[in-house]
Motif scaffolding. Structure first.
Motif, PDB file in Angstrom:
ATOM      1  N   GLY A   1     -25.984  -5.540   2.328  1.00  0.00           N
ATOM      2  CA  GLY A   1     -24.615  -6.069   1.755  1.00  0.00           C
ATOM      3  C   GLY A   1     -23.581  -6.627   2.329  1.00  0.00           C
ATOM      4  N   VAL A   2     -23.701  -6.508   3.631  1.00  0.00           N
ATOM      5  CA  VAL A   2     -22.577  -7.044   4.552  1.00  0.00           C
ATOM      6  C   VAL A   2     -22.579  -8.411   4.184  1.00  0.00           C
ATOM      7  CG1 VAL A   2     -21.843  -7.642   7.064  1.00  0.00           C
ATOM      8  CG2 VAL A   2     -22.358  -5.294   6.405  1.00  0.00           C
ATOM      9  N   ARG A   3     -21.242  -9.073   4.247  1.00  0.00           N
ATOM     10  CA  ARG A   3     -21.316 -10.657   4.065  1.00  0.00           C
ATOM     11  C   ARG A   3     -20.542 -11.283   5.100  1.00  0.00           C
ATOM     12  NH1 ARG A   3     -17.345  -9.501   0.090  1.00  0.00           N
ATOM     13  NH2 ARG A   3     -17.077 -11.722  -0.260  1.00  0.00           N
ATOM     14  N   LEU A   4     -21.141 -12.343   5.459  1.00  0.00           N
ATOM     15  CA  LEU A   4     -20.812 -13.391   6.471  1.00  0.00           C
ATOM     16  C   LEU A   4     -20.166 -14.750   6.078  1.00  0.00           C
ATOM     17  CD1 LEU A   4     -23.585 -12.580   9.202  1.00  0.00           C
ATOM     18  CD2 LEU A   4     -21.329 -11.175   8.772  1.00  0.00           C
ATOM     19  N   LEU A   5     -19.198 -15.096   6.249  1.00  0.00           N
ATOM     20  CA  LEU A   5     -18.609 -16.444   5.618  1.00  0.00           C
ATOM     21  C   LEU A   5     -18.766 -17.451   6.762  1.00  0.00           C
ATOM     22  CD1 LEU A   5     -17.633 -17.528   2.987  1.00  0.00           C
ATOM     23  CD2 LEU A   5     -15.368 -17.455   4.049  1.00  0.00           C
TER      24      LEU A   5
ATOM     25  N   LEU B   1     -16.893 -10.706   7.783  1.00  0.00           N
ATOM     26  CA  LEU B   1     -16.816 -11.315   9.086  1.00  0.00           C
ATOM     27  C   LEU B   1     -16.542 -12.744   8.609  1.00  0.00           C
ATOM     28  CD1 LEU B   1     -16.543 -10.756  11.929  1.00  0.00           C
ATOM     29  CD2 LEU B   1     -18.872 -11.096  12.086  1.00  0.00           C
ATOM     30  N   ILE B   2     -15.588 -13.533   9.321  1.00  0.00           N
ATOM     31  CA  ILE B   2     -15.680 -15.051   9.227  1.00  0.00           C
ATOM     32  C   ILE B   2     -16.111 -15.450  10.388  1.00  0.00           C
ATOM     33  CG2 ILE B   2     -14.190 -16.945   8.829  1.00  0.00           C
ATOM     34  CD1 ILE B   2     -12.593 -15.299   6.956  1.00  0.00           C
ATOM     35  N   LEU B   3     -17.220 -16.595  10.264  1.00  0.00           N
ATOM     36  CA  LEU B   3     -17.675 -17.362  11.595  1.00  0.00           C
ATOM     37  C   LEU B   3     -17.356 -18.739  11.364  1.00  0.00           C
ATOM     38  CD1 LEU B   3     -21.420 -15.581  11.229  1.00  0.00           C
ATOM     39  CD2 LEU B   3     -19.123 -14.815  12.377  1.00  0.00           C
ATOM     40  N   TYR B   4     -16.365 -19.362  12.385  1.00  0.00           N
ATOM     41  CA  TYR B   4     -15.920 -20.522  12.237  1.00  0.00           C
ATOM     42  C   TYR B   4     -16.960 -21.394  13.225  1.00  0.00           C
ATOM     43  CZ  TYR B   4     -11.730 -19.301   9.995  1.00  0.00           C
ATOM     44  OH  TYR B   4     -10.577 -18.936   9.127  1.00  0.00           O
ATOM     45  N   GLY B   5     -17.557 -22.462  12.684  1.00  0.00           N
ATOM     46  CA  GLY B   5     -18.479 -23.367  13.389  1.00  0.00           C
ATOM     47  C   GLY B   5     -18.357 -24.497  14.163  1.00  0.00           C
ATOM     48  N   GLY B   6     -16.949 -24.777  14.531  1.00  0.00           N
ATOM     49  CA  GLY B   6     -16.459 -25.961  15.036  1.00  0.00           C
ATOM     50  C   GLY B   6     -15.939 -26.891  14.200  1.00  0.00           C
TER      51      GLY B   6
ATOM     52  N   PRO C   1      -8.621 -13.713   4.589  1.00  0.00           N
ATOM     53  CA  PRO C   1      -8.815 -12.569   5.226  1.00  0.00           C
ATOM     54  C   PRO C   1     -10.221 -12.188   5.362  1.00  0.00           C
ATOM     55  CG  PRO C   1      -8.674 -12.593   2.808  1.00  0.00           C
ATOM     56  CD  PRO C   1      -8.407 -13.945   3.337  1.00  0.00           C
ATOM     57  N   SER C   2     -10.686 -11.408   6.049  1.00  0.00           N
ATOM     58  CA  SER C   2     -11.898 -10.556   6.506  1.00  0.00           C
ATOM     59  C   SER C   2     -11.631  -9.125   6.887  1.00  0.00           C
ATOM     60  CB  SER C   2     -12.708 -11.471   7.536  1.00  0.00           C
ATOM     61  OG  SER C   2     -12.044 -11.241   8.646  1.00  0.00           O
ATOM     62  N   LYS C   3     -12.695  -8.358   6.598  1.00  0.00           N
ATOM     63  CA  LYS C   3     -12.639  -6.717   6.945  1.00  0.00           C
ATOM     64  C   LYS C   3     -12.492  -6.535   8.316  1.00  0.00           C
ATOM     65  CE  LYS C   3     -14.446  -5.983   2.212  1.00  0.00           C
ATOM     66  NZ  LYS C   3     -15.668  -5.525   1.635  1.00  0.00           N
ATOM     67  N   CYS C   4     -13.426  -7.234   9.103  1.00  0.00           N
ATOM     68  CA  CYS C   4     -13.499  -7.116  10.503  1.00  0.00           C
ATOM     69  C   CYS C   4     -13.252  -8.344  11.525  1.00  0.00           C
ATOM     70  CB  CYS C   4     -15.435  -6.621  10.785  1.00  0.00           C
ATOM     71  SG  CYS C   4     -15.735  -5.310   9.566  1.00  0.00           S
ATOM     72  N   GLY C   5     -12.561  -9.135  11.032  1.00  0.00           N
ATOM     73  CA  GLY C   5     -12.237  -9.964  12.066  1.00  0.00           C
ATOM     74  C   GLY C   5     -12.937 -11.483  11.775  1.00  0.00           C
ATOM     75  N   ALA C   6     -12.634 -12.488  12.724  1.00  0.00           N
ATOM     76  CA  ALA C   6     -13.098 -13.908  12.723  1.00  0.00           C
ATOM     77  C   ALA C   6     -13.408 -14.280  14.144  1.00  0.00           C
ATOM     78  CB  ALA C   6     -12.032 -14.829  12.045  1.00  0.00           C
TER      79      ALA C   6
END
Length: 243
Positions: free
Chosen positions: A14-18, A47-52, A76-81
């Motif tokens: 159920g973990v969500r990655l944006l 977690l947020i993942l910025y792709g460039g 915002p994110s629970k575990c950072g970006a």
């Protein structure tokens, strides 16, 4: 997008990655980002993942910097970006993103703790394709049981370097899905050496799950899209049912 993995620990179900990519921010704040910020604030991902390509003009970053800062501080994110750079960013953007609380992972491996379990992220270097090394896939230890391994890259076609890493998921952007497409979504331009069918969407590419995000912004001065809407993708981890 729901992404199922065998042996996924209970803590990661159920973990969500944006995945947010290809913003191409210029000198003004796009009002469409207000809706994104509102939605993410109402239900923050893990977690947020910025792709460039957070910026549009690497030779003149100053106009875009206030808007990049505003966005990364507002989401915002629970575990950072974490982030990788794209070809429009230039190397100077990385230290600024770090100052604003975003961890840069270009050419690095990072273990992120989520709910007491671990997700392994490998960031492909940028902003140039040529920054990657032929031996990069041999720099990392073997994949560990119960720990998802995710590659974050700006370029889809650098997936050729990923086989020795054996990633569970390869995230990319850069293509904008074509941005200007024919009816039905057929991309006229792809900005990538992979064939057009890999210009967007989810694919099994030589036994690697490849996800190519259409991104948010516009890669040219013509700020429009045709049959290719913007997108921000959420990946929800699930456990693969035993056969």
């Amino acid at each position: 997008m729901r992404f199922a993995l065998g042996g996924l620990p209970d803590a990661l179900v159920g973990v969500r990655l944006l995945h947010v990519t290809d913003l191409h921010l210029r000198g003004t704040w796009p009002h469409g980002l207000d809706d994104l910020v509102k939605k993410v604030k109402s239900d923050p991902p893990d977690l947020i993942l910025y792709g460039g390509d957070q910026a549009h003009n690497m030779h003149h970053l100053k106009p875009s910097l206030p808007h990049i800062e505003r966005l990364v501080k507002a989401l915002p994110s629970k575990c950072g970006a974490v982030a990788v750079l794209g070809n429009h960013d230039g190397d100077l953007l990385g230290p600024m993103l770090e100052e604003w609380g975003v961890k840069m992972i270009g050419h690095q491996r990072l273990d992120v703790s989520v709910n007491g379990a671990t997700i392994e992220l490998i960031g492909y270097p940028g902003p140039e394709r040529a920054d990657i090394e032929e031996e990069m896939g041999r720099h990392w230890p073997a994949k560990r049981s119960g720990i998802p391994r995710i590659v974050v890259s700006h370029y889809p076609d650098l997936i050729h370097f990923a086989h020795k890493m054996d990633p569970d998921l390869y995230l990319a952007g850069h293509t904008h899905g074509g941005q200007i497409c024919l009816p039905g979504g057929f991309p006229i331009l792809r900005h990538d050496s992979l064939t057009r069918k890999y210009c967007r969407g989810v694919h099994n590419y030589e036994n690697i799950c490849l996800l190519v995000d259409r991104g948010v912004g516009f890669s040219s001065m013509l700020q429009m899209r045709a049959w290719c809407p913007s997108e921000v993708i959420e990946v929800r981890l699930e456990r693969l049912a035993a056969s």
